[in-house]
Design a protein around this motif. Structure first.
Motif, PDB file in Angstrom:
ATOM      1  N   GLU A  83       0.916  -1.057   0.032  1.00 29.61           N
ATOM      2  CA  GLU A  83      -0.027   0.024   0.138  1.00 29.61           C
ATOM      3  C   GLU A  83       0.961   1.303  -0.061  1.00 29.61           C
ATOM      4  N   GLU A  84       0.425   2.315  -0.703  1.00 29.19           N
ATOM      5  CA  GLU A  84       0.875   3.568  -0.631  1.00 29.19           C
ATOM      6  C   GLU A  84      -0.076   4.691  -0.473  1.00 29.19           C
ATOM      7  N   LEU A  85       0.396   5.631   0.285  1.00 29.12           N
ATOM      8  CA  LEU A  85      -0.308   6.695   0.680  1.00 29.12           C
ATOM      9  C   LEU A  85       0.414   8.111   0.252  1.00 29.12           C
ATOM     10  N   SER A  86      -0.418   8.968  -0.518  1.00 26.97           N
ATOM     11  CA  SER A  86       0.051   9.979  -0.884  1.00 26.97           C
ATOM     12  C   SER A  86       0.694  11.265  -0.002  1.00 26.97           C
ATOM     13  N   LEU A  87       1.537  12.121  -0.147  1.00 28.03           N
ATOM     14  CA  LEU A  87       1.827  13.170   0.597  1.00 28.03           C
ATOM     15  C   LEU A  87       0.953  13.640   1.372  1.00 28.03           C
ATOM     16  N   ILE A  88      -0.123  13.938   0.647  1.00 28.92           N
ATOM     17  CA  ILE A  88      -1.420  14.940   1.418  1.00 28.92           C
ATOM     18  C   ILE A  88      -2.176  13.736   2.210  1.00 28.92           C
ATOM     19  N   GLN A  89      -2.050  12.624   1.985  1.00 26.83           N
ATOM     20  CA  GLN A  89      -2.686  11.516   2.893  1.00 26.83           C
ATOM     21  C   GLN A  89      -1.919  11.413   4.109  1.00 26.83           C
ATOM     22  N   PHE A  90      -0.750  11.425   3.992  1.00 28.06           N
ATOM     23  CA  PHE A  90       0.458  11.480   5.261  1.00 28.06           C
ATOM     24  C   PHE A  90       0.260  12.770   6.042  1.00 28.06           C
ATOM     25  N   PHE A  91      -0.156  13.819   5.330  1.00 33.60           N
ATOM     26  CA  PHE A  91      -0.537  15.079   6.214  1.00 33.60           C
ATOM     27  C   PHE A  91      -1.945  15.025   6.784  1.00 33.60           C
ATOM     28  N   GLY A  92      -2.723  14.430   6.191  1.00 29.24           N
ATOM     29  CA  GLY A  92      -3.932  14.057   6.991  1.00 29.24           C
ATOM     30  C   GLY A  92      -3.837  13.129   8.198  1.00 29.24           C
ATOM     31  N   ALA A  93      -2.925  12.198   7.929  1.00 28.71           N
ATOM     32  CA  ALA A  93      -2.734  11.381   9.132  1.00 28.71           C
ATOM     33  C   ALA A  93      -1.975  11.893  10.375  1.00 28.71           C
ATOM     34  N   LEU A  94      -1.166  13.053   9.710  1.00 25.53           N
ATOM     35  CA  LEU A  94      -0.501  13.689  11.049  1.00 25.53           C
ATOM     36  C   LEU A  94      -1.544  14.413  11.743  1.00 25.53           C
ATOM     37  N   LEU A  95      -2.632  15.122  11.074  1.00 25.60           N
ATOM     38  CA  LEU A  95      -3.644  15.944  11.504  1.00 25.60           C
ATOM     39  C   LEU A  95      -4.092  15.166  12.627  1.00 25.60           C
ATOM     40  N   VAL A  96      -4.571  13.863  12.259  1.00 24.31           N
ATOM     41  CA  VAL A  96      -5.505  13.026  13.075  1.00 24.31           C
ATOM     42  C   VAL A  96      -4.589  12.837  14.254  1.00 24.31           C
ATOM     43  N   ILE A  97      -3.282  12.542  14.182  1.00 25.00           N
ATOM     44  CA  ILE A  97      -2.278  12.084  15.371  1.00 25.00           C
ATOM     45  C   ILE A  97      -2.415  13.282  16.438  1.00 25.00           C
ATOM     46  N   ILE A  98      -2.177  14.469  15.671  1.00 25.00           N
ATOM     47  CA  ILE A  98      -1.972  15.382  16.745  1.00 25.00           C
ATOM     48  C   ILE A  98      -3.400  15.955  17.454  1.00 25.00           C
ATOM     49  N   GLY A  99      -4.319  15.553  16.661  1.00 25.00           N
ATOM     50  CA  GLY A  99      -5.826  15.815  17.285  1.00 25.00           C
ATOM     51  C   GLY A  99      -5.836  14.792  18.223  1.00 25.00           C
ATOM     52  N   ILE A 100      -5.622  13.656  18.183  1.00 27.48           N
ATOM     53  CA  ILE A 100      -5.830  12.841  19.081  1.00 27.48           C
ATOM     54  C   ILE A 100      -5.155  12.936  20.398  1.00 27.48           C
ATOM     55  N   ILE A 101      -3.953  13.084  20.112  1.00 27.24           N
ATOM     56  CA  ILE A 101      -2.867  13.461  21.111  1.00 27.24           C
ATOM     57  C   ILE A 101      -3.462  14.607  22.240  1.00 27.24           C
ATOM     58  N   ILE A 102      -3.998  15.708  21.470  1.00 23.97           N
ATOM     59  CA  ILE A 102      -4.505  16.718  22.443  1.00 23.97           C
ATOM     60  C   ILE A 102      -5.627  16.220  22.955  1.00 23.97           C
ATOM     61  N   THR A 103      -6.432  15.578  22.376  1.00 27.36           N
ATOM     62  CA  THR A 103      -7.779  15.232  22.873  1.00 27.36           C
ATOM     63  C   THR A 103      -7.484  14.308  24.185  1.00 27.36           C
ATOM     64  N   SER A 104      -6.858  13.427  24.225  1.00 25.03           N
ATOM     65  CA  SER A 104      -6.490  12.575  25.193  1.00 25.03           C
ATOM     66  C   SER A 104      -5.629  13.223  26.417  1.00 25.03           C
ATOM     67  N   ILE A 105      -4.687  13.855  26.139  1.00 23.36           N
ATOM     68  CA  ILE A 105      -4.005  14.468  27.278  1.00 23.36           C
ATOM     69  C   ILE A 105      -4.825  15.605  27.845  1.00 23.36           C
ATOM     70  N   LYS A 106      -5.839  16.354  27.174  1.00 25.37           N
ATOM     71  CA  LYS A 106      -6.627  17.249  27.938  1.00 25.37           C
ATOM     72  C   LYS A 106      -7.908  16.321  28.487  1.00 25.37           C
ATOM     73  N   LYS A 107      -8.276  15.305  28.166  1.00 27.16           N
ATOM     74  CA  LYS A 107      -9.159  14.354  28.710  1.00 27.16           C
ATOM     75  C   LYS A 107      -8.560  13.751  30.005  1.00 27.16           C
ATOM     76  N   ASP A 108      -7.303  13.477  30.171  1.00 26.24           N
ATOM     77  CA  ASP A 108      -6.738  12.942  31.207  1.00 26.24           C
ATOM     78  C   ASP A 108      -6.673  13.887  32.432  1.00 26.24           C
ATOM     79  N   LYS A 109      -6.290  15.268  31.946  1.00 22.42           N
ATOM     80  CA  LYS A 109      -6.289  16.074  32.867  1.00 22.42           C
ATOM     81  C   LYS A 109      -7.532  16.573  33.594  1.00 22.42           C
ATOM     82  N   LEU A 110      -8.660  16.389  32.843  1.00 24.87           N
ATOM     83  CA  LEU A 110      -9.915  16.682  33.433  1.00 24.87           C
ATOM     84  C   LEU A 110     -10.305  15.575  34.386  1.00 24.87           C
TER      85      LEU A 110
END
Length: 299
Positions: free
Chosen positions: A272-299
């Protein structure tokens, strides 16, 4: 000593996340032998069943000094159906239509779904940081799928829909089972829920049996065994141990390698191969979930 324990926890977490990520790749490999979704799911549960049965037996007498009512066992059955049986089935069906790497990107947004469900049903507020994180996660999915329709055809939407259903049902399980885990304990509750899922899959297969379970290619049995042991049982305990050793906030960061490891494994084993823009999309998802998880844990 604490520093050594921390790094051991990081290592266990990384191994657990990578092993979990390998599930989608092995399922896609099994599909190359013309096996259907329920059959490979059945093999996963058949090989997992003895492990969880032994675990449930060993922890059956363990108690947290909290009264467990009969209705609590009924809820265990319900959440076992929703969180493991339905979530797994939807995921396996979705993998017939989309890449393993894209499947992992969609599944990875389940923490944002937990936050949304908590807001809808438990009236828990959503912070600004969580709103931003949710926006980044779903923007990442849109970007990741942006040009996939040209590559994979219209079935990409069907596959994405089933995987999203998997993420929703698993998130529902996390929201609803939170009050049961303190009563049963994490290991005991997980073992019981998994056993419910196993029996559900056995019943499902018995009703729609379209293949001879004893006439499959040996590679399918091998992949079923690998999925059960190395992508289900072992990582479930590695992740639990890692969270205990390094905290859920730190594990949220470690878990960010999940989509990346799936992309790498899918590239190596499935081509399987992902395009550069798909890698960028994956990066946004990862950043979003890390922020979500850390914030959720602090609450």
């Amino acid at each position: 000593m604490k520093e050594k324990r921390f790094w051991i926890g990081i290592l266990l977490g990384v191994i657990g996340v990578v092993l979990f990520s390998s599930k989608a790749v092995m399922v896609k490999l099994a599909y190359k032998y013309n096996v259907d979704s329920i059959t490979i799911l059945l093999l996963r549960m058949l090989f997992s069943f003895p492990f969880y049965a032994v675990i449930a037996l060993l922890y059956s007498k363990e108690t947290n000094n909290i009264l467990i009512k009969k209705i609590d066992y009924a809820w265990v059955v319900f959440f076992g159906l929703v969180g493991y049986y339905l979530a797994s089935y939807f995921d396996f069906v979705g993998l017939k239509y989309i890449k393993a790497s894209l499947e992992r990107i969609i599944l990875f947004v389940y923490p944002t779904i937990v936050i949304i469900l908590n807001r809808l049903f438990l009236q828990q507020p959503i912070s600004k940081n969580q709103t931003i994180a949710i926006f980044l996660s779903y923007l990442g999915i849109i970007i990741a799928f942006s040009n996939e329709i040209e590559i994979s055809g219209n079935n990409i939407y069907l596959g994405g829909f089933f995987v999203l259903l998997s993420a929703i049902t698993y998130a529902s399980y996390l929201v609803g089972s939170g009050w049961l885990i303190p009563k049963f304990g994490v290991v005991k509750f997980t073992a019981y829920a998994m056993l419910v899922s196993c029996f559900s899959v056995f019943i499902h297969y018995s009703f729609i049996n379209e293949t001879d379970l004893f006439a499959l290619p040996w590679q399918v049995y091998g992949l079923g065994l690998l999925i059960a042991i190395f992508a289900t049982v072992i990582p479930s305990f590695l992740v639990s141990t890692s969270i205990k050793m390094i905290s859920s906030s730190n594990f949220a960061i470690v878990a960010g390698i999940g989509p990346i490891s799936t992309i790498i494994l899918a590239s190596f084993f499935l081509g399987e191969e992902l395009s550069l823009i798909q890698f960028f999309g994956a990066l946004l998802v990862i950043i979003g979930i890390i922020i979500t998880s850390i914030k959720k844990d602090k609450l």
